[in-house]
Each structure stands twice: as structure tokens, then as C-alpha cells.
Design a protein around this motif. Sequence first.
Motif: not given
Length: 330
Positions: A21-29
Motif C-alpha cells: 500500500v505504501e509503495l502504491l501511494v508513493v508511485i501515485t504521488i
Amino acid sequence: MRHSSAPRSPFRNRHAGFTLVELLVVITIIGILIALLLPAVQSAREAARRLQCSNHLKQLGLAMLMHEQQHGYFPTGGWGYYWFGDADRGFGLRQPGGWIYNILPYIEQDALHALPGDNDPATVTDTQKERAKELAMTPLTLLNCPSRRRAQLYPVPSSFLANNVANTNRAARNDYAVNQGHHNFGTYAGPSDLEGGDSGTFVNRSKATGISYALSQVTMADVRDGSSNVLMLGEKGLDPNVYYDGSRSDDNRGMYQGEDHDIGRWTSAAPRQDTPSYDARHIFGSAHSGASNYTFCDGSVRTISYSIDAAVFQVLGHRSSGEAIDASQF
């Protein structure tokens, strides 16, 4: 002997790292940041291209003025689109080449200007034709707008039909055009031979109002509306669908020829941004959004909006209209 030990932390065995989830958030940002930055980067690049385009027009304008100072008139428009420059025939009315060919010595292209010479101004020799073909196939970065296309060779669909050039199926193109006047006279192929050209009777441009056209010798004194009020050069309008294939008659030959709408335009209609499938063969315009660039007869380079009143723009193409134009109108 009793040994005591501290209680083990429940967190000691957790592995360090990102959760999915954290990785996906970073990618989205990161994606959002790129999406925000990309238009700014593209805008900065286009601004740089606009500036380079303006610099091209500045150098070309200075070359036109140097020609006028040395010879007493702006570069002639030559004889028509069936004729290219001839190094043995000077810079006046006996010169079949147009404005681009005639300013070559003033943009540090003396060797290119001399290329089609054969020391025989009275005859079109095979040597001259082959050298003129080499001239036609020599692109110059200064003549192309970086927002539109590169300085390279482009197709000539049915090869040249020209009186003093050997056939070729590729030629250099230009994105800048000279002001031929405030109304469209049309174009002319030119005389069938040198004798007809030297006679000066093959075309009548006595009512032309621009700076360079067939058999022109326009002086600065002829620019009676004031050098700061009359267009000299500008970006020519084109259809983006035919930037590269040479299928339209306003961009199908070469840039060292005589008068034609490949190298000259009129102010009879307002300029506009290049539009797919729009026939722009007679007008000024560009690939830039909002406005296009022009050199005036005083050497200044200015940007003119596509929203300029058509009647005002038409007057800018007339060297002696007698009408006063306020710069705030464009």
C-alpha cells in the motif's frame, strides 16, 4: 546464579521496508508530480523554441537590410518558381533566384551562393544545373522554425520542373516567407529562357506592394509608411498534414528559387496557427499557439496575435498605404 533477561520487544522481528500500500501511494504521488511538471516542461521548451525562431527572423532581417545597404534595394524576388539562383548573374533584375538565395552572402553562406556558378551567365550549362541541384539539396537551420520541423531534405513529389536545375526528388524547405504585398497577385513560373528573363517583359508587377516579388527592386525610400510599420519577413502558414511530404503547392519545391508562395506570402488574410487540412498556401502563420513572429523593415522582430484585425494586418503588408497603424492594434 540467576540470569535475568529483558523482555523481548514485539517489534524486533519485523522486517524493515514498504508495504504494498505504501509503495502504491508513493508511485501515485510521483505520477501526480510528473503530471503537474510535464506541462511546465513542455511550456518551457516551446518558449525556448519561440525564442530561437525569433532569433532566426532577426538574423534573416539583418541580412535583408545589409543587402539593401550594399545594393540600394531589398533582395529581388527573381523570375519565378521555374528558376533558381545563378551566381554569375549578380543581384539585380538579371538574377533569377529569390530572396533566400540573394541573402546567402549576408548569412555567412558565400560558398553556397557561389555554388551554382559556371562563369557563363549567358548559358544554362549542365554543370550549372548539377551545381544548382546541390544548392537545392542544402538545408540551413536558420530557415526552419524549431517548433515545426528540422532543417533536412524533404520529398519533391514529381521532381523538379526547372530551367536551370537538374532533377531531384528531394530538396531543402523553408519556414519563413518574405512579404510580397497586401493582396494576392498569384505566382508565376517565369520565362522559358534567359533571353526572356533579361527582357523583363515576362511579368508585370507594377502594382505589387510588398518588399520582394518577381522583378522587384524595392528601396528603403519606397517604404513610405515607415520601416517600423511594414512587414519584411514572417513565418509562413502551413497544413501540418503536409509538413513532410511536399504534396501542397506552397511547400513542394525548394527555397532557393524565384517568386512563389513557397518563399513569399501576402497579408490579404489574417495569419493563423497551422491547422490540419486548412489550405494556408497564401497566408502567414506558424506552428506556435496564439501568435506568430515577424521582422519589420526596421529590423525589429515582433509577435503578432492570430486575433489581429484582418484589415490591420493587410495594411502591414503595404509599403505605402498611407494609413497609420498603432502598434497596440497588433
